[in-house]
Design an enzyme around this catalytic site. Structure first.
Site, PDB file in Angstrom:
ATOM      1  CD  GLU A  72      54.962  44.244  49.564  1.00  0.00           C
ATOM      2  OE1 GLU A  72      55.639  43.221  49.701  1.00  0.00           O
ATOM      3  OE2 GLU A  72      53.760  44.213  49.190  1.00  0.00           O
ATOM      4  N   PRO A 278      42.441  32.079  55.128  1.00  0.00           N
ATOM      5  CG  PRO A 278      41.378  30.585  53.718  1.00  0.00           C
ATOM      6  CD  PRO A 278      41.092  31.675  54.699  1.00  0.00           C
ATOM      7  CG  LEU A 325      41.117  39.670  49.179  1.00  0.00           C
ATOM      8  CD1 LEU A 325      41.511  40.027  47.752  1.00  0.00           C
ATOM      9  CD2 LEU A 325      42.240  38.910  49.863  1.00  0.00           C
TER      10      LEU A 325
END
Length: 432
Positions: A72, A278, A325
């Site tokens: 978001e 993943p 990430l």
């Protein structure tokens, strides 16, 4: 802008009473949840005072953008930059450390200049939000995507803070389920001052739930920034690791479909190189074991690339495991095409915009109800292909791929969401 009256039916009043009671009774459970998550990520339990709405008071009114987590926040970045360029001060709120970290990374300069604050969203009860409003004096709030928080909506109305759903959607399964319940989040939809949605189909759903102030503004993820350093690093890593093999990126693979993807890799690993990413960090080790047990040669991104995404070694491998990430554009840019995870599980597909923004064709599974827009439009335009699990191995090797020109045309047709959002807010009498 004055907020229109909100008539609360009896069942909504009952829902709100139960919600408030739940927060009183279950606060220890929430704190225990944060403590448990904090054992893996200490940021979950740091800044705990922000969860109760406690902040030093700012002297300047802020534009408030609520982006619950990483995805978001990324979709909101172009809009937040537009507000900053208008001279606004902005406060972003998040529930997860991933969203908070990304905001602090992307807007580091603005935070240092005290133009933007990135904080945790208050727990969803009135007193916490009153403290938050006292500190930041928001002119209005924008809730990204699909977040219906009773405490947030009712506290905003009491404080006369117009709260809008932005880049909104109501996935079909959630919509059909919620509208049939006697007590459900769908009852809260009229509580927003207005709703800005991705498509006319989404607009029809919100109108059906009683929200009259609805505008179609499109999808902001089409405009999120692409880090050039990740693209440069991807070109170098691809050349060194894959050579002249086709490269297929398996993006945001979730638990429950990992075995399918591992078997797909195994069945065609002599013809292609794979980047396997993943969705959840806690699955990195498990996926690495599954790939190794399948007899595949793999290396982890964390083992062979440094912080600048420069290779420290070049092993002969079949699979690069994306165990990091914030580097999805790097992984996607390595590929000739992308398979988006989630769609081979009832939970539903993750978004396909990032690979399309790089000019990469996309393959999705049968379950695209979570991304109706833009999946339906992308499949119709021929820039995305929907396949079953049985068809997946053949699909990743198919030469029937759309051209970059076709993908660029699709992107052009769906651009402009930030400008449409700003124009809509101005038309509703909302300005910074």
């Amino acid at each position: 802008m004055p907020i229109s009256p909100w008539t609360k039916p009896l069942r909504l009043r009952a829902f709100l009473v139960l919600w408030r009671l739940g927060w009183v009774l279950l606060m220890p459970v929430m704190l225990a949840y944060l403590w448990r998550r904090g054992r893996r990520d200490p940021l979950y339990v740091q800044r705990l005072e922000q969860r109760f709405g406690r902040h030093a008071r700012r002297g300047i009114p802020h534009v408030w953008v609520h982006a619950v987590s990483l995805g978001e926040l990324r979709s909101a970045v172009p809009l937040i930059r537009a507000f900053l360029e208008q001279g606004e001060h902005v406060v972003t709120t998040h529930f997860t450390p991933a969203g908070l970290r990304e905001a602090e990374k992307v807007f580091a300069a603005e935070i240092a200049a005290e133009r933007l604050s990135a904080v945790y969203v208050p727990f969803d009860y009135g007193l916490a939000f009153r403290r938050f409003f006292h500190a930041f004096r928001p002119k209005f709030g924008l809730v990204m995507e699909v977040e219906f928080w009773p405490g947030m909506i009712t506290a905003s109305r009491r404080a006369n803070v117009p709260l809008y759903l932005c880049n909104g959607q109501y996935p079909v399964r959630s919509f059909e389920r919620d509208r049939k319940k006697f007590l459900s989040p769908a009852l809260l939809v009229p509580g927003f001052a207005g709703v800005m949605v991705k498509s006319e189909l989404q607009a029809e759903r919100f109108r059906a739930l009683g929200q009259q102030n609805v505008a179609v503004t499109g999808e902001m993820r089409f405009e999120q920034p692409i880090p050039p350093e990740q693209l440069r690093a991807a070109r170098a890593a691809r050349a060194a690791l894959a050579g002249d093999r086709r490269v297929i990126t398996l993006a945001s693979v979730i638990e429950g479909e990992e075995e399918l993807f591992v078997e797909t890799v195994k069945s065609v690993s002599d013809k292609a190189f794979f980047v396997f990413v993943p969705r959840a960090p806690e699955r990195f080790d498990a996926v690495a074991r599954k790939l190794a047990e399948a007899g595949l040669r793999l290396a982890r991104r964390s083992a062979i690339l440094d912080d600048a995404l420069t290779l420290t070694e070049t092993p002969r491998i079949d699979v690069l495991l994306g165990d990091s990430l914030g580097e999805m554009y790097f992984y996607l840019a390595m590929g000739d095409l992308s398979v988006t995870g989630g769609g081979f599980h009832p939970r539903g597909s993750h978004n396909i915009i990032e690979p399309l923004a790089l000019g990469k064709p996309v393959i999705v599974g049968p379950e695209t109800w979570t991304i109706e827009y833009p999946a339906t439009e992308a499949i119709t335009a021929g820039v995305a292909r929907q396949v079953t699990a049985r068809e997946l191995p053949g699909a990743v090797l198919s030469d029937a791929l759309p051209t970059k020109e076709r993908i660029d045309a699709f992107l052009a047709d769906h651009a402009g969401a930030v400008d449409k959002t700003l124009r809509t807010l101005a038309g509703w009498g909302v300005s910074g």
